[in-house]
Design a protein around this motif. Structure first.
Motif, PDB file in Angstrom:
ATOM      1  N   ASN A   1       0.823  -1.214   0.000  1.00  0.00           N
ATOM      2  CA  ASN A   1       0.000   0.000   0.000  1.00  0.00           C
ATOM      3  C   ASN A   1       0.854   1.259   0.000  1.00  0.00           C
ATOM      4  O   ASN A   1       0.400   2.325  -0.416  1.00  0.00           O
ATOM      5  CB  ASN A   1      -0.911   0.015   1.236  1.00  0.00           C
ATOM      6  N   HIS A   2       2.120   1.140   0.467  1.00  0.00           N
ATOM      7  CA  HIS A   2       2.982   2.317   0.617  1.00  0.00           C
ATOM      8  C   HIS A   2       4.314   2.215  -0.118  1.00  0.00           C
ATOM      9  O   HIS A   2       4.952   3.233  -0.344  1.00  0.00           O
ATOM     10  CB  HIS A   2       3.267   2.549   2.104  1.00  0.00           C
ATOM     11  N   ASP A   3       4.726   1.023  -0.470  1.00  0.00           N
ATOM     12  CA  ASP A   3       6.053   0.802  -1.059  1.00  0.00           C
ATOM     13  C   ASP A   3       5.969   0.870  -2.587  1.00  0.00           C
ATOM     14  O   ASP A   3       5.649  -0.115  -3.257  1.00  0.00           O
ATOM     15  CB  ASP A   3       6.585  -0.565  -0.614  1.00  0.00           C
ATOM     16  N   ASN A   4       6.275   2.044  -3.126  1.00  0.00           N
ATOM     17  CA  ASN A   4       6.153   2.249  -4.571  1.00  0.00           C
ATOM     18  C   ASN A   4       7.100   1.348  -5.364  1.00  0.00           C
ATOM     19  O   ASN A   4       6.744   0.850  -6.430  1.00  0.00           O
ATOM     20  CB  ASN A   4       6.426   3.714  -4.919  1.00  0.00           C
ATOM     21  N   TYR A   5       8.316   1.157  -4.841  1.00  0.00           N
ATOM     22  CA  TYR A   5       9.286   0.342  -5.573  1.00  0.00           C
ATOM     23  C   TYR A   5       8.821  -1.107  -5.661  1.00  0.00           C
ATOM     24  O   TYR A   5       8.885  -1.721  -6.723  1.00  0.00           O
ATOM     25  CB  TYR A   5      10.658   0.415  -4.901  1.00  0.00           C
TER      26      TYR A   5
ATOM     27  N   SER B   1      -5.817  -0.840  -0.906  1.00  0.00           N
ATOM     28  CA  SER B   1      -6.917  -0.625   0.034  1.00  0.00           C
ATOM     29  C   SER B   1      -6.715   0.695   0.761  1.00  0.00           C
ATOM     30  O   SER B   1      -5.587   1.093   1.050  1.00  0.00           O
ATOM     31  CB  SER B   1      -6.982  -1.773   1.039  1.00  0.00           C
ATOM     32  N   ASP B   2      -7.834   1.360   1.058  1.00  0.00           N
ATOM     33  CA  ASP B   2      -7.782   2.620   1.799  1.00  0.00           C
ATOM     34  C   ASP B   2      -8.024   2.412   3.290  1.00  0.00           C
ATOM     35  O   ASP B   2      -8.000   3.370   4.065  1.00  0.00           O
ATOM     36  CB  ASP B   2      -8.832   3.594   1.258  1.00  0.00           C
ATOM     37  N   ALA B   3      -8.230   1.157   3.717  1.00  0.00           N
ATOM     38  CA  ALA B   3      -8.569   0.887   5.117  1.00  0.00           C
ATOM     39  C   ALA B   3      -7.460   1.278   6.074  1.00  0.00           C
ATOM     40  O   ALA B   3      -7.712   1.584   7.238  1.00  0.00           O
ATOM     41  CB  ALA B   3      -8.922  -0.585   5.290  1.00  0.00           C
ATOM     42  N   TRP B   4      -6.225   1.281   5.600  1.00  0.00           N
ATOM     43  CA  TRP B   4      -5.084   1.575   6.471  1.00  0.00           C
ATOM     44  C   TRP B   4      -5.197   2.945   7.128  1.00  0.00           C
ATOM     45  O   TRP B   4      -4.728   3.135   8.259  1.00  0.00           O
ATOM     46  CB  TRP B   4      -3.777   1.496   5.671  1.00  0.00           C
TER      47      TRP B   4
ATOM     48  N   VAL C   1       1.690   3.782  13.260  1.00  0.00           N
ATOM     49  CA  VAL C   1       1.407   2.392  13.610  1.00  0.00           C
ATOM     50  C   VAL C   1       0.076   1.996  12.983  1.00  0.00           C
ATOM     51  O   VAL C   1      -0.972   2.564  13.318  1.00  0.00           O
ATOM     52  CB  VAL C   1       1.326   2.198  15.138  1.00  0.00           C
ATOM     53  N   GLU C   2       0.112   1.033  12.060  1.00  0.00           N
ATOM     54  CA  GLU C   2      -1.099   0.565  11.397  1.00  0.00           C
ATOM     55  C   GLU C   2      -1.549  -0.744  12.033  1.00  0.00           C
ATOM     56  O   GLU C   2      -0.805  -1.719  12.078  1.00  0.00           O
ATOM     57  CB  GLU C   2      -0.855   0.368   9.906  1.00  0.00           C
TER      58      GLU C   2
ATOM     59  N   GLN D   1       2.552  16.145   4.572  1.00  0.00           N
ATOM     60  CA  GLN D   1       3.548  15.242   3.991  1.00  0.00           C
ATOM     61  C   GLN D   1       2.860  14.024   3.370  1.00  0.00           C
ATOM     62  O   GLN D   1       1.780  13.621   3.802  1.00  0.00           O
ATOM     63  CB  GLN D   1       4.533  14.785   5.067  1.00  0.00           C
ATOM     64  N   PRO D   2       3.463  13.428   2.336  1.00  0.00           N
ATOM     65  CA  PRO D   2       2.832  12.308   1.617  1.00  0.00           C
ATOM     66  C   PRO D   2       2.367  11.169   2.513  1.00  0.00           C
ATOM     67  O   PRO D   2       1.297  10.599   2.284  1.00  0.00           O
ATOM     68  CB  PRO D   2       3.940  11.857   0.662  1.00  0.00           C
ATOM     69  N   GLU D   3       3.145  10.820   3.548  1.00  0.00           N
ATOM     70  CA  GLU D   3       2.776   9.672   4.379  1.00  0.00           C
ATOM     71  C   GLU D   3       1.553   9.938   5.253  1.00  0.00           C
ATOM     72  O   GLU D   3       0.985   9.012   5.841  1.00  0.00           O
ATOM     73  CB  GLU D   3       3.954   9.255   5.270  1.00  0.00           C
ATOM     74  N   LEU D   4       1.124  11.211   5.338  1.00  0.00           N
ATOM     75  CA  LEU D   4      -0.033  11.566   6.160  1.00  0.00           C
ATOM     76  C   LEU D   4      -1.293  11.786   5.330  1.00  0.00           C
ATOM     77  O   LEU D   4      -2.375  12.022   5.898  1.00  0.00           O
ATOM     78  CB  LEU D   4       0.257  12.850   6.951  1.00  0.00           C
ATOM     79  N   ARG D   5      -1.191  11.695   4.037  1.00  0.00           N
ATOM     80  CA  ARG D   5      -2.297  12.088   3.175  1.00  0.00           C
ATOM     81  C   ARG D   5      -3.416  11.052   3.120  1.00  0.00           C
ATOM     82  O   ARG D   5      -3.182   9.851   3.091  1.00  0.00           O
ATOM     83  CB  ARG D   5      -1.774  12.368   1.764  1.00  0.00           C
ATOM     84  N   LYS D   6      -4.625  11.568   3.078  1.00  0.00           N
ATOM     85  CA  LYS D   6      -5.817  10.724   3.009  1.00  0.00           C
ATOM     86  C   LYS D   6      -5.950  10.136   1.604  1.00  0.00           C
ATOM     87  O   LYS D   6      -5.800  10.848   0.613  1.00  0.00           O
ATOM     88  CB  LYS D   6      -7.048  11.568   3.335  1.00  0.00           C
TER      89      LYS D   6
END
Length: 418
Positions: free
Chosen positions: A50-54, A152-155, A208-209, A252-257
């Motif tokens: 969900n977060h690791d683009n590479y 998924s957007d549930a995170w 923390v997810e 910041q990108p990691e906080l975006r909805k």
């Protein structure tokens, strides 16, 4: 659970030749092998993808197959397999304690010896069960997910933002330790450290997810949450996001909805009357942007006043003392004075003062008392700082034009170099 981390003991049982370089044939302890399997499963898991683009990119190629030669180059797997860094890797790692890499020309990492690629393949073949979500091909050279990854957007609703750890302090097992610490609240799917976008230093904040939103809510409501003596401030990520949005701060990108629309940092700076950071290589455009503003940006929470200077204490000793507790930008200090002001690169002033109630010791006799900077002192500081910056630039211009330049006064308003 997120993967375990750590640097294992690798037992050498033989020596082979690889590309004319002597390489010890490695083996792994049972514990380390389990850590590697867990780590690889993590890379291919939904929470990470969900977060690791590479990883999303390489999983989307070659029908989803990722070869072990590629995986073996991942830093954590290199650590777990005990691959000693070559000269290029050591050079690339040169950085100060706040994550700033002083090696401007990065060298390509050394290739991973074939012995370790085979070790990784064997470890995964022995550790992956039929019920797992990944599979290995017949010749054990690659692996893939059994099912296609669906974002998924549930995170977002299941994530807690936590702040309160010291800036720039990071150990190799920090993710492990924090994961274990928060697992008492529920199943932790992913833990991400937040970093300074420029220096990559750990900001002291993390995400923390949880697998369930109920566990995230329970964690966010926990009072007096601590970790190794540091008081933590948890908040549900949606609430933290909305608070920053209401304050008109850059998100910041990691906080975006998920699904939201956000300006780039350059667009945000322009909209708020700020000069975007100039990247090297921008040429005349960069020089023009810099010339438009010679004033130092006034960032709340970066100034600390210190008193108690005595004897022959000078700038180098002050810089060294403050660099041990935070990322120093520069120190405003007049030789012979008993006090001065230090400006940090990040808004850590309150944390530095709170974390050093007995002051900062220099040598055997000098103890600096740290106090907050009031509005009047802050104004005077920036006036001096801007004047010093303008004088420095003028002197530099004079030198380029053959005018020389001069040194004046004893005020040691110097930038701390790292």
């Amino acid at each position: 659970m997120v993967p375990a981390e750590g640097i294992p003991t690798v037992v050498a049982v033989a020596e082979i030749k690889n590309n004319d370089v002597a390489v010890e044939q490695p083996t792994l302890t049972e514990e380390t092998a389990k850590k590697i399997v867990t780590q690889v499963k993590h890379y291919f898991g939904d929470a990470n993808l969900n977060h690791d683009n590479y990883m999303r990119k390489i999983v989307g190629e070659n029908d989803g197959w990722v070869d072990f030669a590629t995986l073996s180059r991942f830093n954590r797997l290199r650590q777990l397999m005990g691959i000693l860094p070559a000269a290029a890797d050591e050079e690339n790692k040169k950085a100060d304690r706040f994550g700033r890499n002083n090696n401007k020309k990065q060298q390509r990492p050394a290739p991973v010896p074939e012995a370790y690629v085979r070790l990784l393949a064997t470890t995964m073949k022995d550790g992956v069960a039929e019920t797992d979500e990944i599979e290995i091909n017949e010749d054990a050279t690659a692996l893939k997910r059994k099912t296609e990854f669906v974002p998924s957007d549930a995170w977002f609703a299941n994530t807690v933002h936590v702040k309160g750890l010291p800036y720039g302090v990071e150990t190799s097992d920090l993710i492990d330790q924090l994961t274990e610490h928060f697992s008492k609240f529920g199943d932790v799917k992913l833990l991400r450290l937040r970093r300074n976008p420029k220096t990559k230093a750990f900001k002291g904040n993390f995400l923390v997810e949880f697998a369930a939103s109920e566990d995230a809510e329970k964690t966010a409501k926990t009072k007096d949450l601590e970790y190794q003596g540091s008081k933590l401030e948890p908040a549900l990520l949606p609430a933290y996001h909305d608070e920053k949005l209401a304050a008109d701060e850059f998100i910041q990108p990691e906080l975006r909805k998920p699904g939201g629309t956000y300006p780039s940092f350059e667009e945000w700076c322009t909209a708020h009357g700020k000069v975007p950071p100039v990247l090297k290589g921008d040429g005349k455009k960069g020089a023009a942007a810099q010339s438009k503003s010679t004033e130092i940006e006034q960032i709340p929470g970066v100034l600390v006043r210190f008193t108690g200077v005595s004897g022959d204490v000078e700038f180098p000793a002050l810089k060294e003392a403050f660099a041990a507790v935070g990322p120093v930008k520069f120190v405003d200090f007049e030789k012979g004075s008993s006090e001065g002001i230090v400006r940090f690169r990040e808004p850590v002033a309150a944390k530095v003062i709170e974390g050093n109630p007995d002051g900062i010791k220099i040598g055997d006799d000098v103890v600096l008392t740290l106090v907050e900077v009031d509005a009047e002192a802050e104004k005077a500081f920036y006036e001096r700082a801007n004047a010093a910056t303008a004088n420095t630039r003028q002197n530099n211009n004079n030198k380029r034009q053959g005018g020389g330049g001069h040194r004046g006064g004893n005020r040691q308003h110097k930038r701390a170099r790292h």
